[in-house]
Design an enzyme around this catalytic site. Structure first.
Site, short mmCIF file in Angstrom:
data_model
loop_
_atom_site.label_atom_id
_atom_site.label_comp_id
_atom_site.label_asym_id
_atom_site.label_seq_id
_atom_site.Cartn_x
_atom_site.Cartn_y
_atom_site.Cartn_z
N ILE A 79 -2.89 12.92 -3.07
CA ILE A 79 -3.31 13.84 -1.99
C ILE A 79 -4.85 13.82 -2.00
O ILE A 79 -5.49 14.65 -2.66
CB ILE A 79 -2.83 15.30 -2.26
CG1 ILE A 79 -1.37 15.35 -2.73
CG2 ILE A 79 -3.06 16.18 -1.03
CD1 ILE A 79 -0.37 15.00 -1.68
N THR B 254 -3.07 12.44 11.22
CA THR B 254 -2.77 13.10 9.95
C THR B 254 -2.44 14.58 10.12
O THR B 254 -1.67 15.14 9.34
CB THR B 254 -3.96 12.89 8.97
OG1 THR B 254 -4.41 11.55 9.09
CG2 THR B 254 -3.55 13.11 7.54
N ASP C 68 -7.79 9.27 13.30
CA ASP C 68 -7.07 9.55 12.06
C ASP C 68 -6.83 11.06 11.89
O ASP C 68 -5.82 11.47 11.29
CB ASP C 68 -7.86 8.99 10.87
CG ASP C 68 -6.95 8.52 9.75
OD1 ASP C 68 -5.73 8.70 9.84
OD2 ASP C 68 -7.48 7.98 8.76
N GLY D 150 0.02 0.37 -4.72
CA GLY D 150 0.66 1.59 -4.24
C GLY D 150 1.20 1.35 -2.83
O GLY D 150 1.35 0.19 -2.39
N SER E 116 -3.26 5.07 10.17
CA SER E 116 -2.27 4.05 9.78
C SER E 116 -1.47 4.56 8.61
O SER E 116 -2.02 4.83 7.55
CB SER E 116 -2.99 2.79 9.35
OG SER E 116 -3.90 3.07 8.31
N LYS F 85 -11.00 14.05 7.31
CA LYS F 85 -9.79 14.38 8.09
C LYS F 85 -8.64 14.79 7.18
O LYS F 85 -7.75 15.53 7.58
CB LYS F 85 -9.42 13.25 9.04
CG LYS F 85 -8.99 11.93 8.40
CD LYS F 85 -7.54 11.86 8.00
CE LYS F 85 -7.26 10.65 7.11
NZ LYS F 85 -5.87 10.60 6.61
N SER G 223 2.36 12.31 6.78
CA SER G 223 1.14 12.48 5.99
C SER G 223 1.39 13.36 4.76
O SER G 223 1.91 14.47 4.87
CB SER G 223 0.04 13.14 6.85
OG SER G 223 -0.94 13.71 6.00
#
Ligand SMILES: NC(=O)C1=CN([C@@H]2O[C@H](COP(=O)(O)OP(=O)(O)OC[C@H]3O[C@@H](n4cnc5c(N)ncnc54)[C@H](O)[C@@H]3O)[C@@H](O)[C@H]2O)C=CC1
Ligand SMILES: O=C(CO)COP(=O)(O)O
Length: 319
Positions: free
Chosen positions: A268, A241, A237, A9, A131, A184, A247
């Site tokens: 998701i 996000t 993070d 992916g 990231s 998160k 995101s």
């Protein structure tokens, strides 16, 4: 140490591209047609368009050919338990680095616990932190957390998986690293709802702060070190996000808040994790109002207006 990435992916492909700066990497896609197409085009056109696969990346759909000393698992969290169970024999004795972010709905476990229970003899580790796949693949500077309970193995993995553009920090606190990364995403959905519903940046900052408090409450109740939550895998993070339209969790929340629709095929992770975390919190008597609201919202059990009202009408208390 030979390295492979299982799951082609966005994230798996991006990691393979970055790691290829150090030497050969095998990237496994479960769909033979997709593997052939990627090998031919030297690109993952669907998930990571515009990024060329370096010559040192070998794409295959043959799982046996993809076995290596270090195996990165870049498949979605809710598929991980079944994948591990189907491949216990193949994965025995490997260093297995989970790159997914979430809590398994069926068991309430994170990826390293799933690896430990399903693949005895493997070395479980987790790679997590702020990231985006597109940033990693473009070679933009990125810092991540490599968590492994075995300190010596963690140090070896930290060196094997750092690249000139991917800087890894290590910890032995796997619980803190993976719970920070999982939770998160739930708060990012809530942040997206706030922005989508037009409630403003001040409300988002409040929600991120209170969200971080409940992430820390749950993680420390399970033995995580508070410092880990303050680091890349938690606070770092969370900030990324909740504030970036890159995101998917944030954009999904934005669509919910604005009563819009969202790509049903997108990964998701915060949706299932909201449910899993709500169940864990209830079982252990931990207060997680934002997470509970997200779980209820995504289940369609409450409206955005009701969720906001419920959060604003909680008893006033000390910070
Ligand atoms: N995309 C990103 O920027 C980042 C993603 N992650 C994490 O990486 C994990 C994967 O996310 P993405 O790569 O972005 O998702 P994606 O939706 O781009 O790709 C998921 C891949 O997993 C494969 N897959 C699904 N079920 C499978 C199974 N049972 N066996 C084998 N392969 C299977 C799919 O074919 C697909 O190639 C998630 O947990 C996500 O939170 C972490 C950091 C960044
Ligand atoms: O985990 C991520 C960034 O660190 C990716 O976030 P999304 O899964 O919300 O796109």
């Amino acid at each position: 140490m030979s390295i492979s990435v299982l799951g082609a992916g966005a994230f798996g492909t991006a990691l393979a591209v970055s790691l290829a700066q150090n030497g050969p990497v095998t990237l496994w896609a479960r769909d033979p047609a997709q593997a052939a197409q990627m090998a031919e085009a030297r690109m993952n056109a669907r998930r990571l368009p515009g990024v060329r696969l370096p010559d040192t990346v070998t794409v295959t759909a043959d799982l046996d050919a993809a076995m290596a000393d270090v195996v990165l698992l870049a498949i979605p969290m809710q598929q991980t338990a079944a994948f591990l169970a189907q491949n216990t024999g193949r994965l025995a004795g490997k260093a297995l680095v989970a790159c997914s972010k979430g809590i398994d709905l069926a068991t309430g476990q994170g990826p390293t616990a799933l690896i430990a229970t399903t693949c005895p003899g493997a070395i479980p580790a987790v790679l997590t932190g702020p990231s985006f796949a597109a940033d990693i693949a473009r070679g933009l500077p990125t810092a991540l957390t490599l968590a492994c309970a075995d300190a010596a193995a963690g140090t070896a993995l930290q060196h094997a998986l750092s690249t000139p553009t991917l800087r890894l920090y290590r910890t032995t606190d796997t619980t803190g690293a993976e719970l920070g990364g999982a939770l998160k995403n739930v708060i990012a959905i809530a942040a997206g709802v706030v922005i989508g519903a037009g409630l403003g940046d001040s409300a988002r900052a409040a929600l991120m702060t209170r969200g971080f408090a409940e992430m820390t409450r749950l993680a420390t109740a399970f033995g995580a070190h508070p410092d880990t939550l303050m680091g890349l895998s938690g606070f770092g993070d969370l900030v990324l996000t909740c504030t970036s339209a890159q995101s998917r969790n944030f954009r999904f929340g934005q669509a919910l808040g604005a009563a819009g629709s969202f790509d049903a095929e997108a990964t998701i992770e915060g949706v299932a994790t909201a449910r899993a975390a709500t169940a864990l919190a209830a079982r252990h008597g931990i207060d997680m109002p934002v997470t509970q609201m997200v779980a209820a919202l995504v289940a369609g059990a409450i409206t955005v207006e009701n969720a906001v009202q419920a959060l604003l009408s909680r008893p006033l208390k000390q910070e």
